[in-house]
Design an enzyme around this catalytic site. Structure first.
Site, PDB file in Angstrom:
ATOM      1  N   GLY A 219       0.811  -1.213   0.000  1.00 47.24           N
ATOM      2  CA  GLY A 219       0.000   0.000   0.000  1.00 47.24           C
ATOM      3  C   GLY A 219       0.840   1.255   0.000  1.00 47.24           C
ATOM      4  N   ASP A 246       0.221   7.732 -11.140  1.00 46.00           N
ATOM      5  CA  ASP A 246      -0.198   9.092 -11.484  1.00 46.00           C
ATOM      6  C   ASP A 246      -1.582   9.392 -10.913  1.00 46.00           C
ATOM      7  OD1 ASP A 246       2.138   9.440 -12.920  1.00 46.00           O
ATOM      8  OD2 ASP A 246       1.239   8.858 -14.828  1.00 46.00           O
TER       9      ASP A 246
END
Length: 300
Positions: A219, A246
C-alpha cells in the site's frame, strides 16, 4: 488553492505482448493501441477528476492537439499550454504483458522544450499557497521549483524517472514527496531494505516535508513531522498498471487541496489508483470522484 502541473504530455503506443522483449529478440505484438499519456497529463487529469482547480503547463506538438482537448474535457485549464511548430509531441513506447505489468521507453519531444522565459510567464498567474506539481520528464524542473518557492507556492514532486538530472533538483524546497520505494531509496541515499526504514530516512532528511511513499502490495506509507500513517491496497483485477501511480498522486494532492486530512487523502487516492488498474490505458483509466466515493461506500 490552485494546482499548477508543469509536466509531460505524451502519446502512448501500447504493445500487448506475451513477455517483455529481451536483448536481441524480435517479438510480435498481439495488439497495438494508442492512448493519451505523460505523467503531467495523467496527474493533472486525476487531480481535476478529483475536483481540484488544476492548470496544466507544458508543451505539445501539433500532432498532440487531442491531448489538449482531453485535458479540457476533464476539467483542466489549458490556458498555459504551449503548442509548438516543428517539434513532435513527446511519446512513450509501452510493452504490456497479460499480468498487467508494463515497461516503458519515453522520448521527450516537446516536453524537453520548456524555457525559463516560458516558466516565468506561467508562474505569474499563481500566488502563495498554490501548489506546483512537477515530475522528471520535462526541461526546466529545477528552475520552476526555485521560482515557485520564491512566490510562496508549495512544491510537490513525483520524482520519476530516476536519472542523474533528478539529483540536481533543490529537493530541500519540496513540501510533498509522492514517490515509490525505489525513488525513495535513491532520494534519501538509503541502503535500507525495509520500507518503513526508507520512510524514516526520508523523514529525517526532509523534516519539513510530507512524504507519501507507495510500496506496492503493502500500500502506502506517510510521514509528516511526528505523524505516521499507512493505508493498504484493494483486491481488484489488474488489467494495466500504467497510470496507477499518477492517479494516486493527483488524487492525493486534490484531496488535500479540498481540505481532507492526510488519512482521508490516502484513502481516496488508494481507491482511485485501484480503480485505474482495472482499465487499459493511462488517462482514460482515471476515475472520477463520484466513482471513487461509490467504491469507498461499497468497500466498507
Amino acid at each position: 488553492m490552485k494546482i499548477l502541473d508543469i509536466g509531460s504530455l505524451n502519446i502512448d503506443k501500447v504493445y500487448s505482448v506475451e513477455h517483455f522483449v529481451s536483448a536481441g529478440e524480435t517479438l510480435t505484438a498481439g495488439r497495438l493501441e494508442t492512448f493519451s499519456g505523460g505523467k503531467g497529463l495523467n496527474q493533472a487529469i486525476a487531480a481535476a477528476r478529483a475536483g481540484a482547480e488544476v492548470y496544466c503547463a507544458g508543451a505539445i506538438g501539433e500532432d498532440g492537439l487531442f491531448l489538449k482537448e482531453l485535458l479540457e474535457n476533464s476539467g483542466v485549464h489549458t490556458d498555459c499550454l504551449q503548442v509548438l511548430e516543428d517539434v513532435p509531441t513527446g511519446h512513450a513506447v509501452i510493452q504490456l504483458i497479460p499480468k498487467g505489468q508494463n515497461c516503458i521507453i519515453i522520448s521527450a519531444g516537446a516536453n524537453g522544450a520548456l524555457t525559463e522565459d516560458y516558466i516565468d510567464s506561467v508562474l505569474e498567474r499563481f500566488a502563495a499557497g498554490d501548489v506546483l506539481l512537477v515530475q522528471n520528464e520535462t526541461s526546466g524542473v529545477a528552475y520552476a521549483m526555485k521560482k515557485a518557492k520564491e512566490r510562496g507556492m508549495k512544491i510537490a514532486i513525483n520524482a520519476s524517472p530516476i536519472d542523474d538530472k533528478l539529483f540536481t533538483y533543490p529537493m530541500e524546497l519540496v513540501d510533498y514527496f509522492l514517490i515509490n520505494e525505489i525513488e525513495g531509496k535513491a532520494i534519501a541515499g538509503s541502503d535500507a531494505a525495509d520500507n518503513g526504514r526508507i520512510l524514516e530516512d526520508l523523514a529525517e532528511k526532509f523534516p519539513e516535508a510530507a512524504v507519501v511513499l507507495t510500496v506496492g502490495k503493502e500500500g502506502v506509507l506517510y510521514a509528516c513531522g511526528g505523524e505516521r500513517l499507512r493505508h493498504g491496497i484493494y483486491n481488484v483485477s489488474v488489467v494495466d498498471t500504467t497510470a496507477a501511480g499518477d492517479t494516486f498522486c493527483g488524487y492525493f494532492l486534490a484531496s488535500t487541496a479540498k481540505g481532507l486530512s492526510a488519512q482521508e487523502a490516502l484513502h481516496m487516492a488508494s481507491i482511485a489508483s485501484s480503480l485505474a488498474v482495472g482499465v487499459k490505458g493511462a488517462a482514460n483509466s482515471i476515475p472520477v470522484w463520484e466513482d471513487v466515493e461509490r467504491f469507498g461506500q461499497s468497500a466498507k
